[in-house]
Write an enzyme that holds these catalytic residues in place. Structure first.
Site, short mmCIF file in Angstrom:
data_model
loop_
_atom_site.label_atom_id
_atom_site.label_comp_id
_atom_site.label_asym_id
_atom_site.label_seq_id
_atom_site.Cartn_x
_atom_site.Cartn_y
_atom_site.Cartn_z
N HIS A 38 0.69 -1.20 -0.03
CA HIS A 38 -0.12 0.09 0.02
C HIS A 38 0.77 1.17 -0.08
O HIS A 38 1.44 1.65 0.99
CB HIS A 38 -0.90 0.15 1.19
N TYR A 43 -0.42 7.24 3.03
CA TYR A 43 -0.01 6.36 4.17
C TYR A 43 1.56 6.32 4.08
O TYR A 43 2.10 7.10 3.33
CB TYR A 43 -0.70 5.16 4.03
N HIS A 83 -2.63 7.09 -1.05
CA HIS A 83 -3.59 7.73 0.04
C HIS A 83 -2.81 8.43 1.18
O HIS A 83 -3.67 8.78 2.07
CB HIS A 83 -4.52 6.65 0.24
#
Length: 364
Positions: free
Chosen positions: A169, A174, A172
């Site tokens: 990931h 993070y 976004h």
């Protein structure tokens, strides 16, 4: 609708899928104390039974005290959690599906004092939150090395548990994305600087994961221009900037890029109809996943009156037929209706169960 392309097989390296539909990762917080139970296994199995070609799990916590911000977000470490994930894999494979875990560290998106570890401070490249406010000290090289190693350990554990690959990931706002983004990365060492230099942390993670799993285990990287709370943010303003960003990541060993946008049909740059997944495929030559309100007729930030929209699907099929991207991630439409793929394939779109916010209140 001619859905042949959507349901055509896909092959990339060690990943072989029966169709092009991907279940997008969606945080559900139904894993008490970080352990996914039989209800989580059944939840993912239903989507495989409904015709999803590849499931990307909700974000899972790597082995670091401040990796996530809720006690019911599943861990991807520890005997109990890994045993739970092995059961998930077993159920999905029994239903004919493929599945990868999304490996996650939220970084400075976590507030001080949040569960599951209230004493663990959030960490980030410069200790800045997404608003640019100083919250903690910048990460040390030792902390960076430890988190890189934790991602690699999780990748090896995913392979051992029988998963079909991993997703990192990096979107976004993070942790990985906080290194990408100039607003949250003010470092002056090798991890900061221009856009290419700001990929160094991610490159080290990709390289460590690749060494942990070998050459044939698929690595997917999810990235985005937008950030949580800042939908207008952009890492790259032009195709040339995007190429400078993507090239080191591609060279490090990413097999598939998961290109997160809020609406898949919007062009990424002026002068071209290509979306972010289209540009990423054009630049890297690697397969890409598109995502963003597939099967929904309203914007990402609304959730009360959304319904499935056939015209939306028609636009998707046209872009897929033009080979702008290779795979299509479906999110909330699959929360409300696990059989969404089967209904689309058989032309029963009028039978699709419309998404509403009520669907998120249970795990089915």
């Amino acid at each position: 609708m001619n859905t042949d392309k959507l349901f055509a097989p896909f092959q990339a390296g060690g990943l072989s899928l029966t169709n092009r539909i991907v279940m997008a990762p969606m945080t559900r917080v139904y894993s008490p104390n970080g352990v996914p139970g039989e209800d989580v296994a059944a939840y993912y199995r239903r989507r495989a039974e409904g015709g999803v070609g590849l499931i990307i799990t909700e974000g899972t916590a790597i082995n670091h005290p401040s990796a996530v911000s809720h006690q019911n977000i599943p861990n991807f470490h520890g005997e109990a959690s890994l045993k739970g994930w092995a059961k998930v894999v077993e159920e999905v494979h029994a239903a004919g599906g493929k599945i990868v875990p999304q490996l996650w560290h939220v970084g400075m998106a976590r507030s001080v004092g949040q569960l599951p570890n209230v004493d663990a401070l959030p960490v980030g490249p410069s200790g800045l939150d997404l608003a640019g406010e100083q919250i903690t000290e910048p990460m040390t090289k030792q902390e960076i090395d430890g988190i890189v190693a934790a991602f690699a350990r999780a990748a090896a554990d995913a392979q051992a548990a029988g998963f079909d690959g991993i997703e990192l990931h990096g979107a976004h706002g993070y942790l990985i994305d906080q290194f990408f983004w100039e607003k949250t990365n003010k470092r002056t060492d090798e991890y900061g600087g221009d856009l290419e230099a700001r990929t160094t942390f991610a490159v080290e993670i990709i390289d460590a994961c690749r060494r942990a799993v070998g050459p044939d285990f698929p690595i997917i990287l999810r990235f985005s221009q937008w950030k949580s709370g800042d939908y207008s943010a952009k890492l790259a303003q032009t195709p040339d900037e995007l190429a400078r960003f993507l090239t080191p990541l591609s060279n490090a060993g990413v097999d598939i890029f998961h290109c997160s946008t809020r609406r898949f049909w919007l062009p990424e740059f002026e002068g071209s109809e290509l979306n972010l997944a289209g540009w990423t495929k054009k630049i890297t030559g690697k397969p890409t996943i598109t995502v963003g309100s597939v099967g929904l007729n309203s914007e990402f930030v609304t959730a009360v009156t959304e319904r499935n929209d056939e015209d939306n699907i028609e636009r998707l099929l046209e872009k897929l037929e033009n080979a702008e991207f290779d795979l299509v991630a479906v999110g909330r439409a699959l929360i409300s209706d696990p059989a969404w793929p089967a209904k689309v394939q058989s032309g029963r779109t009028d039978e699709i169960i419309a998404f509403t916010s009520e669907a998120t209140k249970t795990l089915y």
